[in-house]
Design a protein around this motif. Sequence first.
Motif, PDB file in Angstrom:
ATOM      1  N   ALA A 165     113.164   5.808  57.926  1.00  0.00           N
ATOM      2  CA  ALA A 165     112.141   6.685  57.351  1.00  0.00           C
ATOM      3  C   ALA A 165     111.366   7.300  58.511  1.00  0.00           C
ATOM      4  N   THR A 166     111.432   8.611  58.673  1.00  0.00           N
ATOM      5  CA  THR A 166     110.835   9.272  59.839  1.00  0.00           C
ATOM      6  C   THR A 166     109.835  10.356  59.465  1.00  0.00           C
ATOM      7  N   ASN A 167     109.436  10.431  58.206  1.00  0.00           N
ATOM      8  CA  ASN A 167     108.482  11.450  57.793  1.00  0.00           C
ATOM      9  C   ASN A 167     107.245  11.435  58.682  1.00  0.00           C
ATOM     10  N   ALA A 168     106.839  12.607  59.131  1.00  0.00           N
ATOM     11  CA  ALA A 168     105.609  12.833  59.903  1.00  0.00           C
ATOM     12  C   ALA A 168     105.649  12.292  61.323  1.00  0.00           C
ATOM     13  N   LYS A 169     106.786  11.900  61.803  1.00  0.00           N
ATOM     14  CA  LYS A 169     106.863  11.387  63.177  1.00  0.00           C
ATOM     15  C   LYS A 169     106.519  12.467  64.193  1.00  0.00           C
ATOM     16  N   ASN A 170     106.880  13.703  63.911  1.00  0.00           N
ATOM     17  CA  ASN A 170     106.625  14.806  64.833  1.00  0.00           C
ATOM     18  C   ASN A 170     105.341  15.567  64.523  1.00  0.00           C
ATOM     19  N   GLY A 171     104.504  15.001  63.669  1.00  0.00           N
ATOM     20  CA  GLY A 171     103.203  15.598  63.395  1.00  0.00           C
ATOM     21  C   GLY A 171     103.110  16.340  62.086  1.00  0.00           C
ATOM     22  N   TYR A 172     101.962  16.906  61.832  1.00  0.00           N
ATOM     23  CA  TYR A 172     101.652  17.746  60.682  1.00  0.00           C
ATOM     24  C   TYR A 172     101.682  17.044  59.340  1.00  0.00           C
ATOM     25  N   GLY A 173     101.835  15.750  59.303  1.00  0.00           N
ATOM     26  CA  GLY A 173     101.796  15.039  58.034  1.00  0.00           C
ATOM     27  C   GLY A 173     103.071  15.108  57.220  1.00  0.00           C
ATOM     28  N   GLY A 174     104.080  15.782  57.712  1.00  0.00           N
ATOM     29  CA  GLY A 174     105.370  15.826  57.025  1.00  0.00           C
ATOM     30  C   GLY A 174     105.268  16.309  55.595  1.00  0.00           C
ATOM     31  N   ILE A 175     105.926  15.603  54.696  1.00  0.00           N
ATOM     32  CA  ILE A 175     105.934  16.014  53.297  1.00  0.00           C
ATOM     33  C   ILE A 175     104.622  15.717  52.579  1.00  0.00           C
ATOM     34  N   TYR A 176     103.706  15.038  53.245  1.00  0.00           N
ATOM     35  CA  TYR A 176     102.393  14.796  52.654  1.00  0.00           C
ATOM     36  C   TYR A 176     101.344  15.760  53.207  1.00  0.00           C
ATOM     37  N   CYS A 177     101.765  16.699  54.016  1.00  0.00           N
ATOM     38  CA  CYS A 177     100.859  17.685  54.606  1.00  0.00           C
ATOM     39  C   CYS A 177     100.299  18.598  53.510  1.00  0.00           C
ATOM     40  N   ASP A 178      99.016  18.885  53.580  1.00  0.00           N
ATOM     41  CA  ASP A 178      98.420  19.760  52.581  1.00  0.00           C
ATOM     42  C   ASP A 178      98.354  21.213  53.046  1.00  0.00           C
ATOM     43  N   HIS A 179      99.041  21.543  54.132  1.00  0.00           N
ATOM     44  CA  HIS A 179      99.019  22.914  54.658  1.00  0.00           C
ATOM     45  C   HIS A 179     100.218  23.749  54.215  1.00  0.00           C
ATOM     46  N   TRP A 180     101.091  23.206  53.406  1.00  0.00           N
ATOM     47  CA  TRP A 180     102.256  23.953  52.971  1.00  0.00           C
ATOM     48  C   TRP A 180     101.885  25.104  52.035  1.00  0.00           C
ATOM     49  N   GLY A 181     100.870  24.922  51.206  1.00  0.00           N
ATOM     50  CA  GLY A 181     100.497  25.922  50.220  1.00  0.00           C
ATOM     51  C   GLY A 181     101.380  25.889  48.986  1.00  0.00           C
ATOM     52  N   TYR A 182     102.095  24.791  48.789  1.00  0.00           N
ATOM     53  CA  TYR A 182     102.934  24.644  47.603  1.00  0.00           C
ATOM     54  C   TYR A 182     102.085  24.104  46.456  1.00  0.00           C
ATOM     55  N   PRO A 183     102.421  24.446  45.221  1.00  0.00           N
ATOM     56  CA  PRO A 183     101.721  23.855  44.072  1.00  0.00           C
ATOM     57  C   PRO A 183     101.890  22.326  44.079  1.00  0.00           C
ATOM     58  N   ALA A 184     100.898  21.622  43.553  1.00  0.00           N
ATOM     59  CA  ALA A 184     100.916  20.151  43.538  1.00  0.00           C
ATOM     60  C   ALA A 184     102.169  19.602  42.863  1.00  0.00           C
ATOM     61  N   GLU A 185     102.595  20.229  41.770  1.00  0.00           N
ATOM     62  CA  GLU A 185     103.786  19.763  41.049  1.00  0.00           C
ATOM     63  C   GLU A 185     105.035  19.863  41.933  1.00  0.00           C
ATOM     64  N   ALA A 186     105.155  20.948  42.680  1.00  0.00           N
ATOM     65  CA  ALA A 186     106.301  21.125  43.578  1.00  0.00           C
ATOM     66  C   ALA A 186     106.267  20.083  44.699  1.00  0.00           C
ATOM     67  N   MET A 187     105.092  19.874  45.281  1.00  0.00           N
ATOM     68  CA  MET A 187     104.980  18.879  46.355  1.00  0.00           C
ATOM     69  C   MET A 187     105.320  17.490  45.837  1.00  0.00           C
ATOM     70  N   SER A 188     104.912  17.191  44.622  1.00  0.00           N
ATOM     71  CA  SER A 188     105.221  15.893  44.026  1.00  0.00           C
ATOM     72  C   SER A 188     106.735  15.697  43.900  1.00  0.00           C
ATOM     73  N   LYS A 189     107.450  16.743  43.490  1.00  0.00           N
ATOM     74  CA  LYS A 189     108.913  16.669  43.380  1.00  0.00           C
ATOM     75  C   LYS A 189     109.552  16.485  44.760  1.00  0.00           C
ATOM     76  N   ILE A 190     109.038  17.198  45.746  1.00  0.00           N
ATOM     77  CA  ILE A 190     109.557  17.094  47.109  1.00  0.00           C
ATOM     78  C   ILE A 190     109.324  15.683  47.654  1.00  0.00           C
ATOM     79  N   GLN A 191     108.138  15.159  47.450  1.00  0.00           N
ATOM     80  CA  GLN A 191     107.803  13.812  47.917  1.00  0.00           C
ATOM     81  C   GLN A 191     108.658  12.761  47.213  1.00  0.00           C
ATOM     82  N   LYS A 192     108.885  12.945  45.915  1.00  0.00           N
ATOM     83  CA  LYS A 192     109.729  12.009  45.157  1.00  0.00           C
ATOM     84  C   LYS A 192     111.159  12.016  45.707  1.00  0.00           C
ATOM     85  N   LYS A 193     111.697  13.209  45.949  1.00  0.00           N
ATOM     86  CA  LYS A 193     113.061  13.318  46.488  1.00  0.00           C
ATOM     87  C   LYS A 193     113.140  12.687  47.874  1.00  0.00           C
ATOM     88  N   ALA A 194     112.130  12.935  48.713  1.00  0.00           N
ATOM     89  CA  ALA A 194     112.115  12.368  50.064  1.00  0.00           C
ATOM     90  C   ALA A 194     112.092  10.851  50.024  1.00  0.00           C
TER      91      ALA A 194
END
Length: 141
Positions: A91-120
């Motif tokens: 598991a290497t999420n966020a190793k290179n910075g920016y919070g990875g898939i939990y970063c709030d700077h993507w600008g994606y809707p919360a529902e989309a981020m939740s799906k991405i985080q679930k898949k990850a």
Amino acid sequence: MDNDREQRCKQANELIQLIASTGWKFFNYEGNGGFIGYFEIKKGRTYFIDGYTKKAIYAYTNKFFHYKFTQGGTMQALILDIAEFIRTGEATNAKNGYGGIYCDHWGYPAEAMSKIQKKAKEIGFTDSLEKDLDRHDYIVE
């Protein structure tokens, strides 16, 4: 070739497809004469094929991204994290910075981020937000 690595590459591409099909559609250049970026393994090395430049980027360190990668620094860090996951199976999420898939700077809707985080989490790219918080103290809840 390592079958586990090939399987992780396939799973990583499923994650990229999900990211490319929602929100800002990062990595998706289908409307601009390109394609959705993807990972591939060549001669034992992990590459990301940029969907706009159509160039293979050796996804090992930042120095290989110069003039080939069309997304910003957050997505570049994500690609490096995913490439390391493909190589190691860890598991290497966020190793290179920016919070990875939990970063709030993507600008994606919360529902989309939740799906991405679930898949990850499903593929093993992340253990959970809590474990990522413990490993990487710059992730802010």
